[in-house]
Design a protein around this motif. Sequence first.
Motif: not given
Lengths: 466, 202, 219
Positions: C118-120, C122-124, C126-129, C178, C183-184
Amino acid sequence: MIEIKDTSFDYVKGQNTLDHVNINIGKGECVLLCGESGCGKTTVTKLINGLIPHFEENGELRGKVTVAGLDTAKAELYQLSCHVGSVFQNPKSQFFHTDAESEIVFGLENSGTDPAIIRQRLDDTVRELGISSMLGRSVFSMSGGEKQMLAFASVYAMGADIFVLDEPTANLDEGAIQLLARLIRKCKTDGKTVVIAEHRLYFLMELIDRAIYMEKGRVVREFTREQFSALTDSERISMGLRTLTKTALIPRIDHGQQNVPKGLEVRGLSFRYGKQKVFTGLDLNAGYGEIIGIIGKNGAGKSTLSRCLCGLIKESDGEILLDGKRLKDRARRKESFLVMQDVNHQLFSDSVTNECHMSSEDVSEERADHILSLLDLADFKDKHPMALSGGQKQRLAVATAILSGKKILVFDEPSSGLDYRRMESVSSMLKKIAADDRIIIVVSHDYELLNNICDRCFCVTGEKDQ
Amino acid sequence: MNVQKTSTGKMNGKELITVGIFSAIYFAINLVFMVAGGIHPIIWLMMPAFIALCTGVPYMLLCAKVPKTGAITLMGLITGLIYFATGTFTIVILLTFLAACIIAEIIRKATGYKSTVGNLFSYVVFSVGMIGSPLPIWLFRNDFLTQIREQGMGEHYVQVLDGLATGKMLVIMILLTIICAFVGSGLSKIMFRKHFEKAGMV
Amino acid sequence: MLKLDPRTCLILLVIANVVIFIQNSAVIEIVWIGLLLVLLCICGAARSAAKLAGVFAGCMILQYIIFPIAPKAIVSIFFIFISYARKAMPCLIVGTLIMKTVSVRELTAALLKWKVPYSFIISLSVSIRYFPAIKEEIGYIRDAMKLRNIKFADKFECMIVPIMMSAAATSDELSAAAVTRGIENPCEKTSIIDIKYGIADYICIAAGILFTVLAVVIR
């Protein structure tokens, strides 16, 4: 429901951001936290939603905070998140997905809720909050107000019993504020607990049960709604609070004069993106030393107008004259300056002094010093612009404009998110620079500010409204 | 309550989001050069070097903000995956990027995350990972040669291809990327001193 | 209109890559590209399919008809480029398929199904957004620079510094939003997006495998 017991907090040791605060809030109460900027009201909201101590890792917390039966220092943030929903100040930086549905269900998906229940909650939320028009839309196409409603909806969907709102209207216009007020009323009738920290107060007067007034990290006074709305104007102003009643616009709405020999004149200005008209046939004028206001609904084209006046975009029709001479977009860029709502985008240098010297090649030391002291920035000459406060940054941007010899200064929402005293100091700054023989144009929906500074306002009506 | 920022353990939510945002910036800068690479093949070959020159700032800021294992690998994976999923890249970039990221990560870990030299070398390795973009030219070399012969275009073009896609050219490209990574990291050091440290951001 | 499972699209992308690396026959290549273009049409992106078909045809015409008669100086520059573009065609087609028919939320749902951490995810996401936000930001900074006559040498610095400052501020604010939305939470994540393989998905994957085999066999 919420119990804050003899709690103190410092971001930096010895700063006393919160100083022995005691607050008790019962179930179903709607409580306003008010006071000047820096009084600690945002910090109190962070105590409730658990951002302190879990997120602000470097601060020092003493005391005990219990929310929905959980000790916030011991509980994990995700446990608290099931009970406390938070809406923050900046609509731009609270969403994770690019579409509304994903955003609404974000919290539920995080807590591993069964998909069938999530779908049910999504439907309920959309129906109960009346936001079906948002579904299927990209978040980037939404106005600030819609983004805040979406943030609200996403915590509503999680089924929180406590809502914590930290200056949710700082960047919103009147229409959006009314929408938000509707959501708060909805929560109240559902028996939810609402805690709201705000500078704009008028829209809350019928919603709150209590108001807590803070000063320098302490709770100074508590009011019932009746006591709070009975405050006289002079009492309110001495407390540094913004108006409690909806303000009417005093300056007259003007339509522009033709053929003025001196100053700015705009004749029949139109702008369109491709075939999409933004505004048409706009007339206005402004003299040296004058401050004029520009009002209009969200999306009516106020920002487009300010960009057009400054020559950042080319007009589709009409003309803009300065001292009777027509100026094309490139020439306007040399004569005008735009102080943006988010001033962080326009400061580039590594110190206040260098920022001043960057604005033009022949800025003398004395002239820079003079302008800096005029704008109360003389004490910060060696600081990095980004280390300044919001108000100081705004004044620094103004300093750069004046030093580059610009005559027309356009301000986009200069008072957003400001308390009474800071709004007053923006007013006096605007008057001071107008007196320096400049033309000041203020785009704002803050009537309290406009009443303070101008005699004439112009209204932009977008093509969509007509 | 006084929790010190530690360099151990898994990344928390905030750090993951920080990685996401900086990856977006890294990708955006990357994309600018990618589009520029479409103008002329030589620009395309030099692309890893240009990118190394310009992405030092986001890389170093990310290193400073998230001193934990996995930050760089995550950034590389995101960039690689977006390129891959949009079909603008072959699978080669995913592999070279991943390899570079893992080595860069090991360097960071070995030097304790806060060391300037350690971060510098990890950046150099990371930058070299970008050669996965033009690398297929070398991998396709034999294919291209057959194509040329099939089309009956003559020995001249075989020589042209030989001239461009030689081992020597590959070495030049890698060396140039390494040099640019050093310069890019120097630039970021200047920005740190001049802006980010002074503004209290890091 | 056909709707493929996002996972199928990702698998096809890998297959497309594998096929172009091992194939060595123009017939295989053309049939493979043709089939992918048909798939793109069926999935409702006929316009993009037509464009890509045009680009592919253009590459072929250049390579087989124009290049043999064009001046050598020009050809030597563009030869590799065009050859590479032709090679990259299958990836571009599947990439277009993903961009046109798969939303970010479907992509994340697919990754979640594959047990990607899930950590990946989330980062992905956020990046796209954050991409559109960068664009917005650059717009403001450019406006500000136009009003401030910035020297050419300073432009890079004036662009990157505010972007970084605001990235740092956004990551703080976004993170606060978040973590207050759980999110955590270490529990297993769910998604309301329901993705399932259908017959079409199996056919696509089978066709992909078939072509991989053909590419190995036919040389």
